[in-house]
Design a protein around this motif. Structure first.
Motif, PDB file in Angstrom:
ATOM      1  N   ALA A  85       4.962   9.846  -9.501  1.00  0.00           N
ATOM      2  CA  ALA A  85       4.504  10.078 -10.870  1.00  0.00           C
ATOM      3  C   ALA A  85       3.700  11.363 -10.980  1.00  0.00           C
ATOM      4  CB  ALA A  85       3.665   8.897 -11.343  1.00  0.00           C
ATOM      5  N   GLY A  86       3.337  11.967  -9.829  1.00  0.00           N
ATOM      6  CA  GLY A  86       2.583  13.221  -9.832  1.00  0.00           C
ATOM      7  C   GLY A  86       1.082  13.023  -9.857  1.00  0.00           C
ATOM      8  N   ASP A  87       0.623  11.785  -9.646  1.00  0.00           N
ATOM      9  CA  ASP A  87      -0.816  11.512  -9.692  1.00  0.00           C
ATOM     10  C   ASP A  87      -1.534  11.895  -8.401  1.00  0.00           C
ATOM     11  OD1 ASP A  87      -0.402  10.503 -12.191  1.00  0.00           O
ATOM     12  OD2 ASP A  87      -0.301   8.408 -11.527  1.00  0.00           O
ATOM     13  N   LEU A  88      -0.830  11.974  -7.293  1.00  0.00           N
ATOM     14  CA  LEU A  88      -1.488  12.182  -5.987  1.00  0.00           C
ATOM     15  C   LEU A  88      -0.984  13.438  -5.294  1.00  0.00           C
ATOM     16  CD1 LEU A  88      -1.390   8.548  -4.592  1.00  0.00           C
ATOM     17  CD2 LEU A  88      -3.287   9.690  -5.688  1.00  0.00           C
ATOM     18  N   GLN A  89      -0.985  14.539  -5.952  1.00  0.00           N
ATOM     19  CA  GLN A  89      -0.437  15.738  -5.354  1.00  0.00           C
ATOM     20  C   GLN A  89      -1.277  16.265  -4.199  1.00  0.00           C
ATOM     21  OE1 GLN A  89      -0.359  18.114  -8.791  1.00  0.00           O
ATOM     22  NE2 GLN A  89       1.383  17.085  -9.696  1.00  0.00           N
ATOM     23  N   ASP A  90      -2.595  16.117  -4.259  1.00  0.00           N
ATOM     24  CA  ASP A  90      -3.458  16.715  -3.245  1.00  0.00           C
ATOM     25  C   ASP A  90      -3.852  15.756  -2.128  1.00  0.00           C
ATOM     26  OD1 ASP A  90      -3.402  19.023  -4.683  1.00  0.00           O
ATOM     27  OD2 ASP A  90      -5.235  18.562  -5.800  1.00  0.00           O
ATOM     28  N   LEU A  91      -3.524  14.494  -2.264  1.00  0.00           N
ATOM     29  CA  LEU A  91      -3.942  13.515  -1.256  1.00  0.00           C
ATOM     30  C   LEU A  91      -2.880  13.341  -0.193  1.00  0.00           C
ATOM     31  CD1 LEU A  91      -5.509  10.813  -3.560  1.00  0.00           C
ATOM     32  CD2 LEU A  91      -6.668  12.623  -2.335  1.00  0.00           C
ATOM     33  N   ASP A  92      -3.313  13.067   0.999  1.00  0.00           N
ATOM     34  CA  ASP A  92      -2.383  12.811   2.103  1.00  0.00           C
ATOM     35  C   ASP A  92      -2.434  11.350   2.465  1.00  0.00           C
ATOM     36  OD1 ASP A  92      -1.524  15.403   2.394  1.00  0.00           O
ATOM     37  OD2 ASP A  92      -3.200  15.920   3.690  1.00  0.00           O
ATOM     38  N   PHE A  93      -1.293  10.814   2.781  1.00  0.00           N
ATOM     39  CA  PHE A  93      -1.188   9.440   3.253  1.00  0.00           C
ATOM     40  C   PHE A  93      -0.261   9.491   4.442  1.00  0.00           C
ATOM     41  CE2 PHE A  93      -0.009   4.943   2.995  1.00  0.00           C
ATOM     42  CZ  PHE A  93      -1.244   4.376   2.717  1.00  0.00           C
ATOM     43  N   PRO A  94      -0.507   8.677   5.454  1.00  0.00           N
ATOM     44  CA  PRO A  94       0.331   8.790   6.670  1.00  0.00           C
ATOM     45  C   PRO A  94       1.814   8.592   6.366  1.00  0.00           C
ATOM     46  CG  PRO A  94      -1.206   6.938   6.803  1.00  0.00           C
ATOM     47  CD  PRO A  94      -1.480   7.625   5.536  1.00  0.00           C
ATOM     48  N   GLU A  95       2.572   9.548   6.767  1.00  0.00           N
ATOM     49  CA  GLU A  95       4.016   9.450   6.629  1.00  0.00           C
ATOM     50  C   GLU A  95       4.675   9.854   7.935  1.00  0.00           C
ATOM     51  OE1 GLU A  95       5.879  11.073   3.227  1.00  0.00           O
ATOM     52  OE2 GLU A  95       4.158  10.722   1.939  1.00  0.00           O
ATOM     53  N   ASP A  96       5.867   9.414   8.138  1.00  0.00           N
ATOM     54  CA  ASP A  96       6.666   9.697   9.343  1.00  0.00           C
ATOM     55  C   ASP A  96       5.827  10.166  10.486  1.00  0.00           C
ATOM     56  OD1 ASP A  96       8.778   8.908   7.879  1.00  0.00           O
ATOM     57  OD2 ASP A  96       9.386  10.930   7.354  1.00  0.00           O
TER      58      ASP A  96
ATOM     59  N   ALA B 269       0.831  -1.200   0.000  1.00  0.00           N
ATOM     60  CA  ALA B 269       0.000   0.000   0.000  1.00  0.00           C
ATOM     61  C   ALA B 269       0.866   1.250   0.000  1.00  0.00           C
ATOM     62  CB  ALA B 269      -0.925  -0.006   1.211  1.00  0.00           C
ATOM     63  N   TYR B 270       1.895   1.263   0.838  1.00  0.00           N
ATOM     64  CA  TYR B 270       2.789   2.426   0.876  1.00  0.00           C
ATOM     65  C   TYR B 270       3.587   2.551  -0.420  1.00  0.00           C
ATOM     66  CZ  TYR B 270       1.952   3.711   5.720  1.00  0.00           C
ATOM     67  OH  TYR B 270       1.378   4.155   6.870  1.00  0.00           O
ATOM     68  N   LEU B 271       4.001   1.412  -1.000  1.00  0.00           N
ATOM     69  CA  LEU B 271       4.742   1.444  -2.252  1.00  0.00           C
ATOM     70  C   LEU B 271       3.881   2.026  -3.366  1.00  0.00           C
ATOM     71  CD1 LEU B 271       7.198   0.737  -3.991  1.00  0.00           C
ATOM     72  CD2 LEU B 271       6.214  -1.552  -4.289  1.00  0.00           C
ATOM     73  N   THR B 272       2.647   1.567  -3.463  1.00  0.00           N
ATOM     74  CA  THR B 272       1.732   2.079  -4.489  1.00  0.00           C
ATOM     75  C   THR B 272       1.536   3.573  -4.328  1.00  0.00           C
ATOM     76  OG1 THR B 272       0.596  -0.044  -4.551  1.00  0.00           O
ATOM     77  CG2 THR B 272      -0.583   1.841  -5.474  1.00  0.00           C
ATOM     78  N   PHE B 273       1.308   3.996  -3.101  1.00  0.00           N
ATOM     79  CA  PHE B 273       1.109   5.417  -2.844  1.00  0.00           C
ATOM     80  C   PHE B 273       2.341   6.227  -3.243  1.00  0.00           C
ATOM     81  CE2 PHE B 273       1.738   9.030  -0.029  1.00  0.00           C
ATOM     82  CZ  PHE B 273       0.631   9.795  -0.369  1.00  0.00           C
ATOM     83  N   LYS B 274       3.522   5.775  -2.835  1.00  0.00           N
ATOM     84  CA  LYS B 274       4.742   6.531  -3.116  1.00  0.00           C
ATOM     85  C   LYS B 274       5.050   6.561  -4.606  1.00  0.00           C
ATOM     86  CE  LYS B 274       6.816   6.479   1.367  1.00  0.00           C
ATOM     87  NZ  LYS B 274       8.048   6.655   2.078  1.00  0.00           N
ATOM     88  N   LEU B 275       4.770   5.464  -5.326  1.00  0.00           N
ATOM     89  CA  LEU B 275       4.971   5.454  -6.775  1.00  0.00           C
ATOM     90  C   LEU B 275       4.012   6.431  -7.463  1.00  0.00           C
ATOM     91  CD1 LEU B 275       5.530   1.638  -7.440  1.00  0.00           C
ATOM     92  CD2 LEU B 275       7.225   3.481  -7.634  1.00  0.00           C
ATOM     93  N   GLN B 276       2.766   6.465  -7.014  1.00  0.00           N
ATOM     94  CA  GLN B 276       1.792   7.385  -7.599  1.00  0.00           C
ATOM     95  C   GLN B 276       2.154   8.834  -7.291  1.00  0.00           C
ATOM     96  OE1 GLN B 276      -1.872   5.881  -6.000  1.00  0.00           O
ATOM     97  NE2 GLN B 276      -2.221   4.531  -7.748  1.00  0.00           N
ATOM     98  N   ARG B 277       2.623   9.082  -6.095  1.00  0.00           N
ATOM     99  CA  ARG B 277       3.039  10.441  -5.739  1.00  0.00           C
ATOM    100  C   ARG B 277       4.257  10.859  -6.568  1.00  0.00           C
ATOM    101  NH1 ARG B 277       3.472  12.409   0.279  1.00  0.00           N
ATOM    102  NH2 ARG B 277       1.353  13.070  -0.129  1.00  0.00           N
TER     103      ARG B 277
END
Length: 167
Positions: free
Chosen positions: A156-167, A146-154
């Motif tokens: 690529a610039g696909d998820l600029q406005d979405l937040d996902f839990p980080e650090d 799940a984190y890998l998918t999110f980070k790859l999409q971010r």
């Protein structure tokens, strides 16, 4: 001026005259005073206007806000199930209220998400894409995926406005 004729039995008339004489007032004044007292009591009983009738949607929202004000501090499976059922019933009673207008409480959702074995483990939030790829290839961990998918999409610039839990 109007006249009122009363037909009374002799004993009732005698009691009225005796009461009026004991108060040093005419019978007519005593009757007017008693009528005024009765009218004041009658108005006091009926003075409060009836509460406005609430429609089903407003009733559902009132019950929902009451439920949200009394949420438990710690969740259990039974509390989660009963609260979710209550909210779903309120949505239906209110005329199929949309879930965005009557959402599940955030604390309840977070607790439920943490109960699943595939819940996103926050330890992977700080890992790099390479570390996550290695973890997914080695173990097939769905949380790392799940984190890998999110980070790859971010990336690529696909998820600029979405937040996902980080650090």
């Amino acid at each position: 001026m109007k006249y009122v004729n009363l037909r009374l039995q002799d004993d009732e008339h005698a009691r009225m005259v005796a009461m009026a004489e004991s108060k040093f007032m005419p019978v007519t004044s005593m009757l007017r005073m008693l009528f005024a007292d009765h009218e004041a009591k009658s108005r006091a009983q009926h003075s409060s206007a009836p509460a406005p009738k609430m429609n089903k949607r407003d009733q559902a929202f009132a019950e929902y806000h009451n439920l949200m004000a009394n949420l438990p501090a710690q969740w259990t499976k039974e509390l989660f199930d009963s609260t979710r059922k209550a909210i779903n019933e309120l949505r239906t009673q209110g005329g199929n209220i949309h879930h965005t207008d009557m959402p599940l409480p955030e604390s309840m959702v977070k607790w439920n998400n943490a109960q699943h074995p595939n819940a996103a483990d926050p330890k992977y939030a700080s890992w790099s894409i390479e570390q996550l790829k290695a973890e997914v290839d080695a173990t097939g961990n769905s949380s790392a995926q799940a984190y890998l998918t999110f980070k790859l999409q971010r990336a690529a610039g696909d998820l600029q406005d979405l937040d996902f839990p980080e650090d």
